[in-house]
Design a protein around this motif. Structure first.
Motif, PDB file in Angstrom:
ATOM      1  N   TYR A 195      10.245  70.254  24.803  1.00 39.44           N
ATOM      2  CA  TYR A 195       9.960  68.818  24.789  1.00 39.44           C
ATOM      3  C   TYR A 195       8.977  68.470  23.669  1.00 39.44           C
ATOM      4  N   ARG A 204       9.605  65.733  20.891  1.00 40.07           N
ATOM      5  CA  ARG A 204       8.678  64.595  20.742  1.00 40.07           C
ATOM      6  C   ARG A 204       8.071  64.550  19.344  1.00 40.07           C
ATOM      7  N   ASP A 218      10.638  57.985  20.349  1.00 39.55           N
ATOM      8  CA  ASP A 218      11.298  57.177  21.379  1.00 39.55           C
ATOM      9  C   ASP A 218      11.487  58.008  22.648  1.00 39.55           C
ATOM     10  N   PRO A 219      10.798  57.654  23.746  1.00 34.05           N
ATOM     11  CA  PRO A 219      10.875  58.448  24.986  1.00 34.05           C
ATOM     12  C   PRO A 219      12.299  58.567  25.543  1.00 34.05           C
ATOM     13  N   ASN A 220      13.090  57.503  25.446  1.00 36.10           N
ATOM     14  CA  ASN A 220      14.475  57.574  25.922  1.00 36.10           C
ATOM     15  C   ASN A 220      15.293  58.545  25.087  1.00 36.10           C
ATOM     16  N   GLU A 221      15.073  58.482  23.790  1.00 36.76           N
ATOM     17  CA  GLU A 221      15.783  59.386  22.891  1.00 36.76           C
ATOM     18  C   GLU A 221      15.357  60.831  23.154  1.00 36.76           C
ATOM     19  N   GLU A 280      14.431  62.151  25.969  1.00 37.58           N
ATOM     20  CA  GLU A 280      15.120  62.596  27.189  1.00 37.58           C
ATOM     21  C   GLU A 280      16.580  62.930  26.900  1.00 37.58           C
ATOM     22  N   ASP A 281      17.266  62.039  26.172  1.00 36.18           N
ATOM     23  CA  ASP A 281      18.675  62.285  25.847  1.00 36.18           C
ATOM     24  C   ASP A 281      18.841  63.566  25.044  1.00 36.18           C
ATOM     25  N   GLN A 334      18.184  66.795  27.096  1.00 34.80           N
ATOM     26  CA  GLN A 334      19.342  67.188  27.912  1.00 34.80           C
ATOM     27  C   GLN A 334      20.369  67.922  27.066  1.00 34.80           C
ATOM     28  N   ARG A 344      24.278  58.966  16.230  1.00 39.27           N
ATOM     29  CA  ARG A 344      23.774  57.616  16.530  1.00 39.27           C
ATOM     30  C   ARG A 344      23.980  56.692  15.334  1.00 39.27           C
TER      31      ARG A 344
END
Length: 173
Positions: free
Chosen positions: A21, A25, A30-33, A35-36, A39, A78
């Protein structure tokens, strides 16, 4: 050295989750990015886990390289998605502009019909025959049983009346 896929990966996940992580980071704010991508990184690590060899380096180095490559693949995809969305948006705008143009044309057409129907005779008939039915001056004069010169004069008068009424109604052509 071959690793036991499920057991060893579970240990790896527990021991290196925060480190992976941190790598992601570092690359994305971007926190959402994050997480994606995380995964996807762990899916990629799980798929490649049996290919790991200690001879190539440490788990961390290997996993960090996969995390970095996954991040760049994610960003590249993206950008492609964004470009497709942008193109779709542009097409939607063009369709919307076409719709608006069509609507404006219908409004102007309706205004013209109203104005023409309010014209006195023979001006109304001359406009309809000459401009909408594409009659020649001669054919219009024969149809209305008046001279070509009268058709010409009355046509100019009718066009002036149309122009004045359009201006009065503030209809833009």
């Amino acid at each position: 050295m071959k690793l036991n896929q499920d057991h060893d990966f579970s240990l790896f996940y527990q021991n290196y989750k925060e480190a992976i992580y941190k790598v992601i980071r570092y690359l994305s704010a971007d926190p959402n990015e994050v997480e994606d991508i995380a995964q996807e990184v762990f899916i990629n690590l799980y798929r490649a886990f049996s290919n790991f060899s200690e001879e190539k380096g440490s788990f961390y180095t290997w996993a960090a390289a996969i995390a970095k490559n996954t991040y760049f693949s994610y960003r590249k995809n993206r950008k492609k998605e964004f470009a497709l969305e942008e193109n779709a948006s542009m097409e939607a705008l063009l369709v919307k502009d076409d719709f608006i143009q069509e609507l404006e044309n219908r409004i102007v057409e309706e205004e013209l019909r109203e104005i023409i129907s309010s014209l006195p005779e023979p001006e109304k008939s001359i406009i309809l025959l000459k401009e909408f039915n594409n009659y020649t001056l001669e054919k219009t004069s024969q149809a209305l049983n008046i001279s070509s010169r009268t058709v010409s004069r009355k046509l100019l008068k009718a066009l002036d009346l149309l122009r004045e009424e359009l201006e009065r109604r503030k209809v833009a052509l």
